[in-house]
Design a protein around this motif. Structure first.
Motif, mmCIF file in Angstrom:
data_model
loop_
_atom_site.group_PDB
_atom_site.id
_atom_site.type_symbol
_atom_site.label_atom_id
_atom_site.label_comp_id
_atom_site.label_asym_id
_atom_site.label_seq_id
_atom_site.Cartn_x
_atom_site.Cartn_y
_atom_site.Cartn_z
ATOM 1 N N UNK A 37 0.949 -1.308 -0.031
ATOM 2 C CA UNK A 37 -0.111 0.004 0.043
ATOM 3 C C UNK A 37 0.840 1.303 -0.112
ATOM 4 N N UNK A 38 0.490 2.349 -0.899
ATOM 5 C CA UNK A 38 1.394 3.580 -0.952
ATOM 6 C C UNK A 38 0.431 4.645 -0.553
ATOM 7 N N UNK A 39 0.651 5.299 0.034
ATOM 8 C CA UNK A 39 -0.013 6.692 0.386
ATOM 9 C C UNK A 39 0.550 7.688 -0.505
ATOM 10 N N UNK A 82 -9.659 5.413 5.373
ATOM 11 C CA UNK A 82 -8.225 5.532 5.500
ATOM 12 C C UNK A 82 -7.502 4.369 4.597
ATOM 13 N N UNK A 83 -8.322 3.502 3.971
ATOM 14 C CA UNK A 83 -7.627 2.827 3.109
ATOM 15 C C UNK A 83 -7.443 3.204 1.581
ATOM 16 N N UNK A 84 -8.066 4.566 1.356
ATOM 17 C CA UNK A 84 -7.740 4.953 0.311
ATOM 18 C C UNK A 84 -6.355 5.392 0.052
ATOM 19 N N UNK A 85 -5.731 4.961 -1.188
ATOM 20 C CA UNK A 85 -4.168 4.779 -1.266
ATOM 21 C C UNK A 85 -4.214 3.907 -2.652
ATOM 22 N N UNK A 86 -2.857 3.904 -3.191
ATOM 23 C CA UNK A 86 -2.547 3.016 -4.295
ATOM 24 C C UNK A 86 -1.957 1.694 -3.915
ATOM 25 N N UNK A 110 -12.144 5.440 -1.177
ATOM 26 C CA UNK A 110 -13.075 4.788 -0.282
ATOM 27 C C UNK A 110 -13.885 6.070 0.380
ATOM 28 N N UNK A 111 -15.328 6.100 -0.296
ATOM 29 C CA UNK A 111 -15.976 7.288 0.036
ATOM 30 C C UNK A 111 -16.920 7.200 1.185
ATOM 31 N N UNK A 112 -16.836 8.319 1.953
ATOM 32 C CA UNK A 112 -17.453 8.113 3.425
ATOM 33 C C UNK A 112 -19.088 8.135 3.246
#
Lengths: 112, 111
Positions: A37-39, A82-86, A110-112
């Motif tokens: 996972x890369x932010x 918080x999972x939103x990433x590449x 990931x949309x709230x």
């Protein structure tokens, strides 16, 4: 040329849903498979590795491997913003080597 | 256990100069690999070192070189810098045959 293919996305899922990320690879001799996972602006972080056919679960993450189909996937249950990433799929090249071959990555939103 | 450390974190150089990047692996890890990450090419393997020996090299020109010291610390050097060398340079360490853990990277900008 050994390759790892991923859909670049973005893959958009609502909070709480299951996100499914997929990866195919060309090196039939590969034995080790990884998900990073890369932010944005950060370095890749190892989240899962899998060596055997089937499923491997770790918390909300499940990695799936099908060597016959040369296919690896990552499922993220109960997705959080918080999972939103590449997410980068990496395959260790066959032979006595530590070389990882990376896909281009799938961007997950990931949309709230 | 402390993670992989890389220095410097940011670097600005001009074309034609050379640069040396440093990587300290996780304690006990003897394998160090280097990768280059750019928006266009993604993450590409540069080289792998184990016990001070280069075990594998990626498809990069000879301007890219590296070495590993007896304490497993590693350096990579890029000579005669080109604009296209601007990238995030990542070091990863592992136990032999194990999973690779990345450092924070060195962001190199070539002007």
């Amino acid at each position: 040329q050994k390759e790892v293919e991923q859909n670049s996305g973005p893959l958009s899922v609502p909070e709480g849903a299951i996100a499914s990320l997929n990866c195919t690879y060309s090196d039939r001799g590969s034995q080790s498979f990884f998900w990073y996972r890369q932010y944005s602006g950060k370095s890749p972080e190892l989240i899962m590795f899998i060596y055997s056919n089937g499923d491997k679960e770790d918390g909300r993450f499940t990695a799936q491997l099908n060597k016959a189909s040369q296919y690896v996937s990552l499922l993220i249950r109960d997705s959080q913003p918080s999972d939103s990433a590449t997410y980068l799929c990496a395959v260790k090249e066959s032979g006595n080597t530590g070389k990882l071959i990376f896909g281009q990555g799938t961007t997950l939103q990931v949309k709230p | 256990k402390a993670g992989v450390t890389q220095t410097p974190r940011y670097l600005i150089k001009t074309r034609g100069q050379q640069v040396t990047l440093s990587c300290s692996p996780i304690s006990g890890h003897r394998s160090v690999s280097w990768y280059q990450q750019t928006p266009g090419q993604g993450l590409q393997f540069l080289f792998e070192y184990f016990s001070e020996t280069q075990r594998n090299k990626g498809n990069f020109p000879g301007r890219f070189s590296g070495r590993q010291f007896s304490n497993s610390r590693s350096e990579m050097n890029v000579s005669t810098l080109e604009l296209g060398d601007s990238a995030l340079y990542l070091c990863a360490s592992s136990l032999e045959g194990g999973s690779q853990y990345f450092g924070p990277g060195t962001r190199l900008t070539v002007l």
